[in-house]
Design an enzyme around this catalytic site. Structure first.
Site, PDB file in Angstrom:
ATOM      1  N   GLU A 257       8.593 -17.963  38.903  1.00 18.04           N
ATOM      2  CA  GLU A 257       9.085 -17.545  40.210  1.00 18.04           C
ATOM      3  C   GLU A 257       7.919 -17.790  41.158  1.00 18.04           C
ATOM      4  O   GLU A 257       7.116 -16.912  41.414  1.00 18.04           O
ATOM      5  CB  GLU A 257       9.504 -16.077  40.151  1.00 18.04           C
ATOM      6  CG  GLU A 257      10.350 -15.685  41.327  1.00 18.04           C
ATOM      7  CD  GLU A 257       9.539 -15.592  42.589  1.00 18.04           C
ATOM      8  OE1 GLU A 257       9.402 -16.633  43.300  1.00 18.04           O
ATOM      9  OE2 GLU A 257       9.024 -14.511  42.867  1.00 18.04           O
TER      10      GLU A 257
ATOM     11  N   ASP B 227      13.664  -7.027  44.682  1.00 20.53           N
ATOM     12  CA  ASP B 227      14.494  -8.066  45.269  1.00 20.53           C
ATOM     13  C   ASP B 227      15.548  -8.403  44.225  1.00 20.53           C
ATOM     14  O   ASP B 227      15.334  -9.199  43.309  1.00 20.53           O
ATOM     15  CB  ASP B 227      13.637  -9.292  45.601  1.00 20.53           C
ATOM     16  CG  ASP B 227      14.457 -10.381  46.266  1.00 20.53           C
ATOM     17  OD1 ASP B 227      15.697 -10.404  46.097  1.00 20.53           O
ATOM     18  OD2 ASP B 227      13.859 -11.209  46.961  1.00 20.53           O
TER      19      ASP B 227
ATOM     20  N   HIS C 158      13.535 -10.856  49.799  1.00 26.37           N
ATOM     21  CA  HIS C 158      12.216 -10.521  50.367  1.00 26.37           C
ATOM     22  C   HIS C 158      11.610 -11.729  51.076  1.00 26.37           C
ATOM     23  O   HIS C 158      10.644 -11.593  51.809  1.00 26.37           O
ATOM     24  CB  HIS C 158      11.271 -10.009  49.282  1.00 26.37           C
ATOM     25  CG  HIS C 158      10.709 -11.086  48.430  1.00 26.37           C
ATOM     26  ND1 HIS C 158      11.404 -11.650  47.383  1.00 26.37           N
ATOM     27  CD2 HIS C 158       9.524 -11.744  48.478  1.00 26.37           C
ATOM     28  CE1 HIS C 158      10.675 -12.579  46.830  1.00 26.37           C
ATOM     29  NE2 HIS C 158       9.532 -12.670  47.455  1.00 26.37           N
TER      30      HIS C 158
ATOM     31  N   GLU D  68       1.741 -20.584  50.250  1.00 29.28           N
ATOM     32  CA  GLU D  68       0.843 -20.123  49.186  1.00 29.28           C
ATOM     33  C   GLU D  68       0.722 -21.122  48.052  1.00 29.28           C
ATOM     34  O   GLU D  68      -0.075 -20.950  47.138  1.00 29.28           O
ATOM     35  CB  GLU D  68       1.244 -18.757  48.643  1.00 29.28           C
ATOM     36  CG  GLU D  68       1.106 -17.709  49.707  1.00 29.28           C
ATOM     37  CD  GLU D  68       0.599 -16.400  49.185  1.00 29.28           C
ATOM     38  OE1 GLU D  68       1.212 -15.852  48.271  1.00 29.28           O
ATOM     39  OE2 GLU D  68      -0.436 -15.942  49.715  1.00 29.28           O
TER      40      GLU D  68
END
Lengths: 306, 306
Positions: A97, A4, A246, A106
């Site tokens: 990240e 990405d 992504h 998540e």
């Protein structure tokens, strides 16, 4: 994920161009993966980098750090942020990240906030430090037919009970900017350097104004990420008008097909919260209302990202 | 998965056109999912269908069976094949869509063989009853560069240790038939009505002959599925020359780039076995040899599907 380019290049540019943030500083990389961000920081002159990674990838990261000659600068620590010990009391910079689909999926943000509260020096910096969630509306007749209405007649059988479930699952997919029917609205801004984990649950209003006569089949959420401590503002958008990442976008299909005329507004609210049972899952409640010339709707819909 | 038309349509055609196999028979559907195969069988006049499904989808399948008015013919049983009890001692037909990537991945074949040994009547039928594994060789310079060599230089860093791991992972992807350099060879045939679970571990030789001057970057495995008990032979292929399925093909990248001339042969053997630790994983050992005009290679490579 390294592929990405929007994502990785932005981090590389931030670290390389804002070396005043990194040089001679102690850096903590939360969820380091292959160690790429740690390597960027080491190359930019960090005094030391602690790279925390809980998966098997930590072993790979150690080997990569060695291979590239940074084993004296980068220490890879295999373990969970909440369980490991750092050899230093405080760090100057936390880089991570951590963003998931729909920004919050998540729930790795909580881990970053935990690390910040435990280890970040008082005048320390979090990279990135600002995120925002945005909303727009799209026409998507073909795809909705394919993904949702498909279940009405599956090789001659009625599987519409699966359709109900399919409707409740936000779809992570790339939206064509030409499908956008309304303006794009900022829903929520988060300051990673100050917020609490509770701030990731919220209810926010929205008001989307149609820019053409069209139908609305779905609302689309996306997020922007900013590094405000750089010399100039840096960051990227995951919106449908920007270069694809992504993360794509998050599509929330509506039970109604809304017929909207240019200038009419779809108003409502979005409630986002962690699922009580599975805190990594996200519950989304959408209320929307249109009193239009050709369409009247008022509905509440529930979604679950899992 | 229902959207894999090659797959689902073949099953539908088999059941509809070979109703002599199904009509007035007791059918066992192993791993029923949404119950689509059970519904096909019920519609084709099965006396009764027992649909075993261990996931949450079993609840959906029950609702779908009710909605479509087959609750007197289809009994959905939620549980593992190895743990549930059937209300009948024997069944006439076992139908299942158990095939995984590379045919054997995820090892659901064992569950079908278990059900066959426990419940199938002596003159009973297994659908499908024949599968075969095939091998060919492709040139794939661009993709190998992108997937494998990428790791040599990732934003300026050497991550070649990940390359070693990437090489060991068979890639499930769609291969363009134009990439095929050699003939396609049958490696192994399995008769599901007779084989034992041990027959799914094997070593087989291969001999691939180049049909043009080209390079070989990877071997490609795929499988065919046949229903030999139908009035005429029915089935489908997942090969690169056939219509794409969700199984795609399985690409095994070679450490060597092989320079092969038309008529030259790449010989070797493939060993397939379940991983000792994780029986759902598959270990593949590939030996290959070429004594060509422009290229000599002799190598053994190991892969792991997980």
């Amino acid at each position: 994920m390294l592929k990405d380019i929007v994502r990785t290049k932005t981090y590389q540019n931030v670290i390389t161009q804002s070396s005043f943030l990194i040089k001679d500083k102690i850096v903590l990389d939360v969820g380091a993966g292959t160690g790429i961000l740690s390597l960027f920081c080491a190359k930019a002159g960090a005094k030391h980098v602690y790279a925390i990674e809980c998966s098997q990838m930590a072993d790979m990261a150690k080997e990569i750090v060695n291979t590239n000659g940074y084993s004296n600068v980068i220490t890879v620590i295999k373990g969970k942020v909440e369980e490991i010990e750092l050899p230093v009391p405080k760090v100057d910079v936390i880089i991570s990240e951590w963003m998931g689909y729909f920004l919050l999926f998540e729930n790795m943000l909580n881990t970053v906030l935990y690390a910040r509260d435990k280890w970040l020096a008082e005048d320390g910096v979090v990279l990135p430090d600002r995120c925002s969630l945005h909303l727009t509306a799209i026409e998507d007749a073909d795809y909705k037919e394919d993904k949702i209405e498909f279940w009405n007649n599956v090789y001659g059988f009625d599987m519409s009970c699966i359709k109900k479930q399919a409707m409740m699952e936000p779809l992570v997919d790339t939206v064509d900017a030409n499908q956008i029917v309304t303006n794009c609205q900022l829903l929520k801004t988060m300051d990673i350097s100050k917020m609490t984990s509770g701030d990731a649950s919220f209810t926010v209003p929205f008001k989307l104004t149609a820019e053409r006569n069209d139908y609305i089949h779905a609302l689309v959420a996306y997020f922007n990420v900013s590094f405000t401590k750089c010399h100039k503002l840096m960051g990227f958008s995951t919106g449908p008008k920007s270069k694809a990442t992504h993360w794509k976008q998050t599509v929330l299909y509506l039970e109604d097909v809304i017929t909207i005329c240019e200038g009419e507004t779809l108003t409502g609210s979005m409630t986002v919260s962690n699922n009580k049972k599975n805190p990594r899952d996200i519950d989304i409640k959408l209320k929307y209302l249109l009193n239009g010339q050709r369409s009247q709707v008022s509905r509440t819909q529930f979604y679950k990202m899992r």
